[in-house]
Design a protein around this motif. Structure first.
Motif, mmCIF file in Angstrom:
data_model
loop_
_atom_site.group_PDB
_atom_site.id
_atom_site.type_symbol
_atom_site.label_atom_id
_atom_site.label_comp_id
_atom_site.label_asym_id
_atom_site.label_seq_id
_atom_site.Cartn_x
_atom_site.Cartn_y
_atom_site.Cartn_z
ATOM 1 N N ARG A 221 0.756 -1.311 0.080
ATOM 2 C CA ARG A 221 0.153 0.105 0.032
ATOM 3 C C ARG A 221 0.887 1.086 0.085
ATOM 4 N N GLU A 222 0.369 2.288 -0.482
ATOM 5 C CA GLU A 222 0.933 3.664 -0.316
ATOM 6 C C GLU A 222 0.907 4.004 0.821
ATOM 7 N N PRO A 223 2.126 4.650 1.529
ATOM 8 C CA PRO A 223 2.100 5.288 2.931
ATOM 9 C C PRO A 223 0.979 6.404 2.731
ATOM 10 N N LEU A 224 0.617 6.620 4.119
ATOM 11 C CA LEU A 224 -0.396 7.636 4.348
ATOM 12 C C LEU A 224 0.523 9.112 4.360
ATOM 13 N N PHE A 225 1.611 9.134 4.627
ATOM 14 C CA PHE A 225 2.509 10.118 4.674
ATOM 15 C C PHE A 225 4.007 9.731 4.732
ATOM 16 N N GLU A 226 4.929 10.580 4.643
ATOM 17 C CA GLU A 226 6.536 10.499 4.631
ATOM 18 C C GLU A 226 6.504 10.167 6.359
ATOM 19 N N ALA A 227 7.430 8.840 6.790
ATOM 20 C CA ALA A 227 7.815 8.790 8.187
ATOM 21 C C ALA A 227 8.188 10.195 8.742
ATOM 22 N N GLY A 228 7.495 10.194 9.896
ATOM 23 C CA GLY A 228 7.854 11.304 11.068
ATOM 24 C C GLY A 228 7.046 12.680 10.289
ATOM 25 N N GLN A 229 6.212 12.833 9.217
ATOM 26 C CA GLN A 229 5.807 14.074 9.037
ATOM 27 C C GLN A 229 4.357 14.367 9.348
ATOM 28 N N ALA A 230 3.828 13.410 9.858
ATOM 29 C CA ALA A 230 2.304 13.669 10.359
ATOM 30 C C ALA A 230 1.905 12.441 11.313
ATOM 31 N N TRP A 231 0.701 12.378 11.662
ATOM 32 C CA TRP A 231 0.432 11.500 12.670
ATOM 33 C C TRP A 231 -0.686 10.710 12.281
#
Length: 384
Positions: free
Chosen positions: A171-181
């Motif tokens: 799956r596609e990530p929800l956001f880049e690691a560390g950039q959101a919650w």
């Protein structure tokens, strides 16, 4: 000698038995009022005072059909409150120099055949997993997981949590690691695999040896099989997304599904008294050797529009409330709801458990926030 007998002896010596008994009576009366108003099958609640004294009460039925009464020693599934045990174990392992929060996940799990297919596989750190900033989806809320619930939870015995990675792989990530919650049970399942990797133990055994055993939390144990001793029977809405019957246990109280599927996303059954005692020790800085509160409460914003709500290492942080800072965690799993909250300015901790999620899972009832508020008021009043 049981902890309860020691407590009663200490209270008698200090001349405090009468006031504590009166406060425990108020707690029981409050729980009885909520039972009448909301009509849930059963519930337990507990308050830990600043000196460690724990008061508890119970109301209703642990098994409606059998007429079995719930007691203060009746365990329920604590669901995501288990994340606080998992995160604390990670912090303990960091103190032991077995891992670092800055470690890339690939250092520990990069050799697994599914690893490279994880979203953000190459950039996720242990710290990202602790704080839900990894960008991983939450497998629990994916339709594929809910549709496969019956198949996943049918088998008894050991459940391989690595099977859960298939729901997020590719799956596609929800956001880049560390950039959101974004809350992710998947991330905590991965933490359980990391704990097992660095200790050579099952993750819940590592929790037991570092926390449950040393702290005498003997009412808390892994929810790793359907047959859990003394567990309150849970009740769900007949129209639940998991296809469970309204009563989620057989006539003997054995779960009709295997709770081991939760893995380190929760993974424990407990009592309200044990949860309150755990919160008192954890947030008081006494859960393990050495200082750790700075790492535990190093929170990240959950939502830019709610700057006062943060998430630390397995702990939700409400930085600015009318009662001061509040630290804790909630728990939901089909048929069971739990809450743990520590009011830092007052040194009190409250916990409760309910053996139904009807009206709670769909947010159609205000039971949980109302009970949290009432317990907080009672607890804070007790120390004024």
């Amino acid at each position: 000698m049981r902890r309860g007998l020691l407590l009663a002896f200490a209270l008698a010596l200090g001349g405090l038995a009468a006031p504590v008994a009166a406060q425990e009576g108020q707690l029981a009366a409050m729980l009885d009022d909520f039972h009448e108003r909301y009509g849930f099958p059963g519930a337990t609640a507990a308050i830990a005072l600043p000196d460690g004294t724990v008061m508890s009460a119970a109301i209703g039925l642990a098994d409606v059909e059998a007429g079995r009464a719930i007691t203060t020693e009746t365990p329920m599934l604590a669901a995501s409150i288990g994340k606080s045990f998992v995160a604390a174990t990670v912090l303990a392992l960091e103190r032991e120099a077995r891992l670092s929060r800055d470690d890339l996940l690939s250092v520990h799990l990069g050799d697994r055949p599914w690893f490279d297919a994880l979203p953000n596989a190459g950039t996720i750190t242990i710290d990202h997993l602790l704080h839900h900033t990894s960008g991983l989806p939450d497998h629990v809320h994916l339709p594929e997981f809910q549709q496969g619930w019956t198949r996943l939870t049918a088998a008894e015995g050991d459940f391989d949590p690595e099977r859960l990675m298939a729901f997020v792989a590719g799956r596609e990530p929800l956001f880049e690691a560390g950039q959101a919650w974004a809350y992710s049970d998947t991330g905590y399942v991965l933490l359980g695999l990391v704990i097992a990797d660095v200790t050579g133990q099952a993750w819940h055994e590592a929790v037991r040896t570092r926390l449950l055993g040393p702290l005498d939390l003997d009412g808390t144990f892994p929810s790793d099989r359907p047959d859990l001793p003394g567990l309150a029977v849970g009740y769900v809405d007949a129209d639940n997304p998991f296809g469970l019957p309204a009563r989620t246990a057989d006539a003997e109280g054995r779960l009709l599904w295997n709770p081991a599927v939760e893995s380190a996303g929760g993974g424990f059954a407990s009592t309200s008294a044990d949860l309150a005692r755990w919160g008192h020790l954890l947030f008081g800085g006494d859960a393990m050797e050495g200082p750790y509160l700075d790492r535990l409460l190093d929170g990240v914003p959950v939502d830019p529009e709610a700057p006062g709500i943060l998430y630390g290492a397995g702990v939700a942080i409400y930085a600015d409330t009318p009662r001061g800072p509040v630290w804790g965690h909630g728990g939901w799993i089909p048929a069971y709801v739990s809450s743990l909250r520590h009011y830092a300015d007052h040194g009190v901790t409250v916990a409760f458990q309910i053996n139904t999620d009807i009206g709670i899972a769909d947010d159609s009832s205000d039971l949980v926030p109302a009970l949290e508020a009432a317990l907080a008021e009672l607890a804070i009043e007790a120390v004024r």
